[in-house]
Design an enzyme around this catalytic site. Structure first.
Site, PDB file in Angstrom:
ATOM      1  N   CYS A  61     -17.292  -9.576 -19.378  1.00 28.38           N
ATOM      2  CA  CYS A  61     -17.295  -8.610 -19.959  1.00 28.38           C
ATOM      3  C   CYS A  61     -15.665  -7.669 -19.717  1.00 28.38           C
ATOM      4  O   CYS A  61     -15.876  -6.957 -18.808  1.00 28.38           O
ATOM      5  CB  CYS A  61     -18.383  -7.476 -19.628  1.00 28.38           C
ATOM      6  SG  CYS A  61     -18.649  -6.012 -21.229  1.00 28.38           S
ATOM      7  N   CYS A  64     -17.594  -3.909 -18.878  1.00 31.27           N
ATOM      8  CA  CYS A  64     -18.175  -3.514 -17.704  1.00 31.27           C
ATOM      9  C   CYS A  64     -18.303  -4.357 -16.453  1.00 31.27           C
ATOM     10  O   CYS A  64     -18.473  -4.558 -15.877  1.00 31.27           O
ATOM     11  CB  CYS A  64     -19.463  -3.042 -18.104  1.00 31.27           C
ATOM     12  SG  CYS A  64     -20.594  -5.150 -18.712  1.00 31.27           S
ATOM     13  N   CYS A 110     -23.529  -7.452 -24.900  1.00 33.40           N
ATOM     14  CA  CYS A 110     -22.882  -7.800 -23.525  1.00 33.40           C
ATOM     15  C   CYS A 110     -24.411  -7.046 -22.594  1.00 33.40           C
ATOM     16  O   CYS A 110     -25.011  -6.506 -23.612  1.00 33.40           O
ATOM     17  CB  CYS A 110     -22.175  -6.576 -22.799  1.00 33.40           C
ATOM     18  SG  CYS A 110     -22.714  -6.740 -21.321  1.00 33.40           S
ATOM     19  N   CYS A 113     -23.801  -3.674 -20.436  1.00 35.44           N
ATOM     20  CA  CYS A 113     -23.074  -2.825 -21.929  1.00 35.44           C
ATOM     21  C   CYS A 113     -23.417  -2.967 -23.178  1.00 35.44           C
ATOM     22  O   CYS A 113     -22.995  -1.314 -23.417  1.00 35.44           O
ATOM     23  CB  CYS A 113     -22.131  -2.196 -21.247  1.00 35.44           C
ATOM     24  SG  CYS A 113     -20.952  -3.451 -22.335  1.00 35.44           S
ATOM     25  N   HIS A 116     -20.256  -4.714 -27.931  1.00 31.99           N
ATOM     26  CA  HIS A 116     -20.071  -5.486 -28.779  1.00 31.99           C
ATOM     27  C   HIS A 116     -19.121  -6.728 -28.796  1.00 31.99           C
ATOM     28  O   HIS A 116     -17.851  -6.812 -28.858  1.00 31.99           O
ATOM     29  CB  HIS A 116     -19.838  -5.337 -30.193  1.00 31.99           C
ATOM     30  CG  HIS A 116     -19.499  -6.283 -31.467  1.00 31.99           C
ATOM     31  ND1 HIS A 116     -20.730  -6.638 -32.544  1.00 31.99           N
ATOM     32  CD2 HIS A 116     -18.097  -6.758 -32.040  1.00 31.99           C
ATOM     33  CE1 HIS A 116     -19.883  -8.036 -32.771  1.00 31.99           C
ATOM     34  NE2 HIS A 116     -18.457  -7.425 -33.040  1.00 31.99           N
ATOM     35  N   HIS A 119     -20.639 -12.664 -32.510  1.00 30.79           N
ATOM     36  CA  HIS A 119     -21.418 -12.729 -33.329  1.00 30.79           C
ATOM     37  C   HIS A 119     -22.063 -15.289 -32.974  1.00 30.79           C
ATOM     38  O   HIS A 119     -21.615 -15.145 -32.038  1.00 30.79           O
ATOM     39  CB  HIS A 119     -21.686 -13.207 -34.957  1.00 30.79           C
ATOM     40  CG  HIS A 119     -21.333 -12.044 -35.309  1.00 30.79           C
ATOM     41  ND1 HIS A 119     -20.158 -11.559 -34.939  1.00 30.79           N
ATOM     42  CD2 HIS A 119     -22.401 -11.318 -35.758  1.00 30.79           C
ATOM     43  CE1 HIS A 119     -20.449 -10.534 -35.785  1.00 30.79           C
ATOM     44  NE2 HIS A 119     -21.846  -9.999 -36.055  1.00 30.79           N
ATOM     45  N   ASP A 123     -24.064 -23.366 -35.724  1.00 32.25           N
ATOM     46  CA  ASP A 123     -23.752 -24.870 -35.567  1.00 32.25           C
ATOM     47  C   ASP A 123     -22.451 -25.442 -34.602  1.00 32.25           C
ATOM     48  O   ASP A 123     -21.303 -25.628 -34.938  1.00 32.25           O
ATOM     49  CB  ASP A 123     -22.360 -24.660 -37.315  1.00 32.25           C
ATOM     50  CG  ASP A 123     -21.778 -23.113 -36.425  1.00 32.25           C
ATOM     51  OD1 ASP A 123     -21.432 -22.880 -36.304  1.00 32.25           O
ATOM     52  OD2 ASP A 123     -21.332 -22.806 -38.019  1.00 32.25           O
ATOM     53  N   CYS A 133     -19.037 -17.022 -31.028  1.00 30.43           N
ATOM     54  CA  CYS A 133     -17.905 -17.126 -32.160  1.00 30.43           C
ATOM     55  C   CYS A 133     -17.336 -15.469 -31.396  1.00 30.43           C
ATOM     56  O   CYS A 133     -18.014 -14.909 -31.590  1.00 30.43           O
ATOM     57  CB  CYS A 133     -18.065 -16.945 -33.007  1.00 30.43           C
ATOM     58  SG  CYS A 133     -15.823 -16.683 -33.993  1.00 30.43           S
TER      59      CYS A 133
END
Length: 165
Positions: A61, A64, A110, A113, A116, A119, A123, A133
């Site tokens: 991430c 963080c 994450c 923290c 975002h 998603h 599939d 993704c």
């Protein structure tokens, strides 16, 4: 991108949850990371430096430093963003329903923290059938030391071989 220089919460070893104000996040994150990690933005498809990367290592991430994905779970999905079929651990990612933009999706964040990341979709390839993704802007990458050492040793052998010609 190394955000650790001015980011006091960035750590690749500390697993404690990060809970700071949005104002503090705004101060410590680069604008592009903040827009996606904290404001749930999305980078333009096919713009991530990680989209076609085949390097061996670990993805973290960028907000963080939490370990998120191993490179051996990355695959070519054709969606325009780096895609993975499995997180590094169950706790490295948290999930939330996302019904924005007239869609029903599952947001991934994450686990340390709550940044975002992107998603997850159903599939993806075996063994999980999942496609995480992920916005490349919110990823940091560290090459696997063993792979880098092997590469460098091979490079040295090539140089030695050329000297002998």
């Amino acid at each position: 991108m190394d955000t650790s220089k001015k980011n006091p919460v960035y750590s690749r070893t500390d697993s404690s949850k990060v809970n700071i104000s949005e104002e503090e996040w705004r101060k410590i994150l680069p604008a592009d990371v903040y827009a996606i990690a904290r404001q749930k933005g999305t980078e333009r498809p096919w713009t991530s430096k990680f989209e076609e990367s085949k390097e061996v290592g670990t993805y973290y991430c960028a907000a963080c430093g939490n370990a998120l994905f191993k490179s051996d779970t990355k695959f070519e999905s054709g969606c325009g963003w780096p895609s993975f079929y499995e997180p590094i651990t169950k706790g490295s990612i948290i999930y939330a329903p996302d019904n924005t933009h007239g869609m029903s999706r599952t947001e991934v964040m994450c686990g340390r923290c709550k940044a975002h990341l992107g998603h997850v979709f159903e599939d993806g390839p075996p063994p999980t059938g999942l496609r995480y993704c992920i916005n490349g802007v919110v990823l940091d990458f560290e090459k696997a030391r063993a792979a880098e050492k092997k590469y460098n040793e091979g490079d040295q052998q090539n140089k030695d071989a050329k000297k002998g010609e």
